[in-house]
Scaffold this active site. Structure first.
Site, mmCIF file in Angstrom:
data_model
loop_
_atom_site.group_PDB
_atom_site.id
_atom_site.type_symbol
_atom_site.label_atom_id
_atom_site.label_comp_id
_atom_site.label_asym_id
_atom_site.label_seq_id
_atom_site.Cartn_x
_atom_site.Cartn_y
_atom_site.Cartn_z
ATOM 1 N N HIS A 117 0.815 -1.216 0.000
ATOM 2 C CA HIS A 117 0.000 0.000 0.000
ATOM 3 C C HIS A 117 0.849 1.267 0.000
ATOM 4 O O HIS A 117 1.950 1.286 0.536
ATOM 5 C CB HIS A 117 -1.011 0.000 1.155
ATOM 6 C CG HIS A 117 -0.424 -0.057 2.539
ATOM 7 N ND1 HIS A 117 -0.087 1.067 3.248
ATOM 8 C CD2 HIS A 117 -0.129 -1.102 3.343
ATOM 9 C CE1 HIS A 117 0.380 0.710 4.441
ATOM 10 N NE2 HIS A 117 0.376 -0.608 4.523
ATOM 11 N N ASP B 167 6.457 0.785 6.510
ATOM 12 C CA ASP B 167 5.092 0.293 6.364
ATOM 13 C C ASP B 167 4.354 1.290 5.498
ATOM 14 O O ASP B 167 3.913 2.322 5.975
ATOM 15 C CB ASP B 167 4.444 0.156 7.746
ATOM 16 C CG ASP B 167 2.971 -0.201 7.703
ATOM 17 O OD1 ASP B 167 2.493 -0.569 6.635
ATOM 18 O OD2 ASP B 167 2.315 -0.106 8.757
ATOM 19 N N GLU C 16 -4.890 1.906 3.086
ATOM 20 C CA GLU C 16 -4.862 0.667 3.871
ATOM 21 C C GLU C 16 -4.990 0.975 5.351
ATOM 22 O O GLU C 16 -5.655 0.273 6.103
ATOM 23 C CB GLU C 16 -3.552 -0.089 3.600
ATOM 24 C CG GLU C 16 -3.538 -1.526 4.098
ATOM 25 C CD GLU C 16 -2.990 -1.717 5.510
ATOM 26 O OE1 GLU C 16 -3.032 -2.833 6.027
ATOM 27 O OE2 GLU C 16 -2.518 -0.720 6.121
ATOM 28 N N ASP D 1 -0.123 4.328 1.219
ATOM 29 C CA ASP D 1 -0.355 5.304 2.293
ATOM 30 C C ASP D 1 0.418 4.956 3.562
ATOM 31 O O ASP D 1 0.835 3.813 3.762
ATOM 32 C CB ASP D 1 -1.843 5.415 2.614
ATOM 33 C CG ASP D 1 -2.444 4.118 3.120
ATOM 34 O OD1 ASP D 1 -2.141 3.061 2.547
ATOM 35 O OD2 ASP D 1 -3.216 4.155 4.106
ATOM 36 N N ASP E 240 3.620 -6.747 3.676
ATOM 37 C CA ASP E 240 3.172 -5.752 4.656
ATOM 38 C C ASP E 240 3.216 -6.340 6.061
ATOM 39 O O ASP E 240 2.214 -6.362 6.773
ATOM 40 C CB ASP E 240 1.743 -5.311 4.297
ATOM 41 C CG ASP E 240 1.314 -4.078 5.071
ATOM 42 O OD1 ASP E 240 2.163 -3.455 5.727
ATOM 43 O OD2 ASP E 240 0.112 -3.747 5.022
HETATM 44 ZN ZN LIG Z 1 0.959 -1.656 6.359
#
Ligand SMILES: [Zn+2]
Length: 372
Positions: A76, A106, A139, A78, A163
């Protein structure tokens, strides 16, 4: 093998682009520029009007006509807050932020791995499975990008979400999650002049809460009372109090059983106070956040990942998680998706780090997994 220097450069480039949830547009533009250079096909889906982001999810394609298999990679764009103005510092064994923001490993570590895999495939011309990448938005605010992704744009029936913490962990199992709220509508009155006329919703809330077990209820089941809001002034017997909670379990039957018990207790309490004043009521509401995942260890993608890891003299273990990720929505849409760690640690904090050897290993595992 992947190009380590380029992988790290892509990562640091990506974290320097601000992209707190719903503001992923500039990251998408960076990726678009890179994949245009690599002459890869890509499409934006039509998700932004549903997610509220300033950009759609981005799907990237790299076909290999010698393969009939399709795998999808995903991460992701974001980040959580504070995620603007990130200055990555490269240390001997890891990368960190300057302490005033998160690092954004992340999930930009996942994005960098996916881009590096594409670059390596184009550069080295290795034969590979047909590759798709689903680069999502939002996400961190409820898996919204994955929830509203246009799955018609994907042919894959297997996938890897990048992730999670360490490539020594391959997540095959995760819980379902439900949100629930309890609104107590008590009876307001002046607390000094006629407290007898009131029914304190705060007091009733405490009665309800005292009957709810929280924390780890079973090995695979957790419950949290996350928010409470009530009352309007110190001289008013409070009319309304709202309690907001979340329950997660690997077993649906356990979620229903616990919620049924809570509803039963609420009914008893409601009856008791309705006798005093019929205006009193309690409203219980519940909503599904995401469904559980449970991928078989015999699944081809799992076998391929474990074999790739072994070939790199590395040990990846099959694990369970108590968390949710985009993988939960991929699985719901019939794509067997596992979650492989990228080397990120302490994510969602300003102490977030990316462990370099794990980051590089994760990228090499992904590359080997998708080669023919
Ligand atoms: Zn994440």
């Amino acid at each position: 093998m992947i190009n380590e220097k380029r992988l790290i450069k892509t990562f640091t480039d990506l974290v320097k682009i601000d992209s707190e949830s719903r503001n992923e547009k500039n990251v998408a533009s960076y990726i678009e520029k890179k994949i245009k250079k690599l002459k890869l096909k890509y499409k934006f889906d039509n998700s932004k009007k549903l997610t509220g982001s300033n950009v759609d999810n981005l799907i990237i394609y790299k076909k290999d006509n010698n393969s009939k298999k399709f795998f999808v990679l995903s991460s992701h764009m974001d980040t959580v807050v504070p995620g603007n103005g990130i200055k990555p510092l490269i240390k001997k064994n890891h990368i960190e932020s300057n302490g005033s923001t998160i690092l954004g490993a992340d999930d930009k570590s996942g994005l960098a791995i996916i881009l590096e895999v594409f670059e390596t495939l184009v550069e080295k011309k290795y034969p590979h499975v047909n590759l798709e990448a689903a680069i999502t938005t939002c996400e961190e605010i409820g898996l919204l990008g994955a929830k509203f992704l246009n799955y018609k744009l994907l042919k894959s029936k297997s996938g890897i979400v990048l992730d999670s913490t360490s490539p020594s962990r391959l997540v095959l199992k995760g819980p379902s999650s439900d949100y629930f709220s309890i609104d107590i509508l008590g009876v307001e009155s002046h607390s000094g002049i006629n407290p007898e006329k009131g029914i304190s919703s705060i007091k009733v809330a405490s009665e309800i809460i005292s009957k709810i077990k929280i924390g780890r209820i079973y090995k695979d089941t957790t419950l949290n009372i996350g928010k409470i809001k009530g009352g309007s002034a110190i001289n008013i017997v409070p009319g309304k109090t709202s309690i907001q909670c979340e329950i997660r379990s690997h077993r649906e039957s356990v979620i229903s059983k616990i919620l049924d018990q809570i509803k039963k207790n609420i009914k008893i309490i409601e009856k008791k106070y309705k006798k005093i004043n019929p205006k009193f009521s309690i409203i219980f509401k519940k909503d599904r956040i995401y469904d559980s995942i449970d991928i078989s260890p015999n699944n081809e993608i799992v076998k391929r990942i474990l074999k790739a890891s072994e070939e790199l003299n590395y040990k990846t273990n099959i694990v369970e998680t108590g968390g949710g990720a985009d993988a939960n929505f991929f699985v719901k849409n019939k794509i067997n998706t596992v979650n492989l760690g990228t080397g990120m640690r302490e994510f969602h904090t300003v102490d977030e780090k990316l462990i370099l050897d794990e980051f590089i290993t994760s990228a090499n595992i992904v590359l080997k997994t998708i080669l023919l």
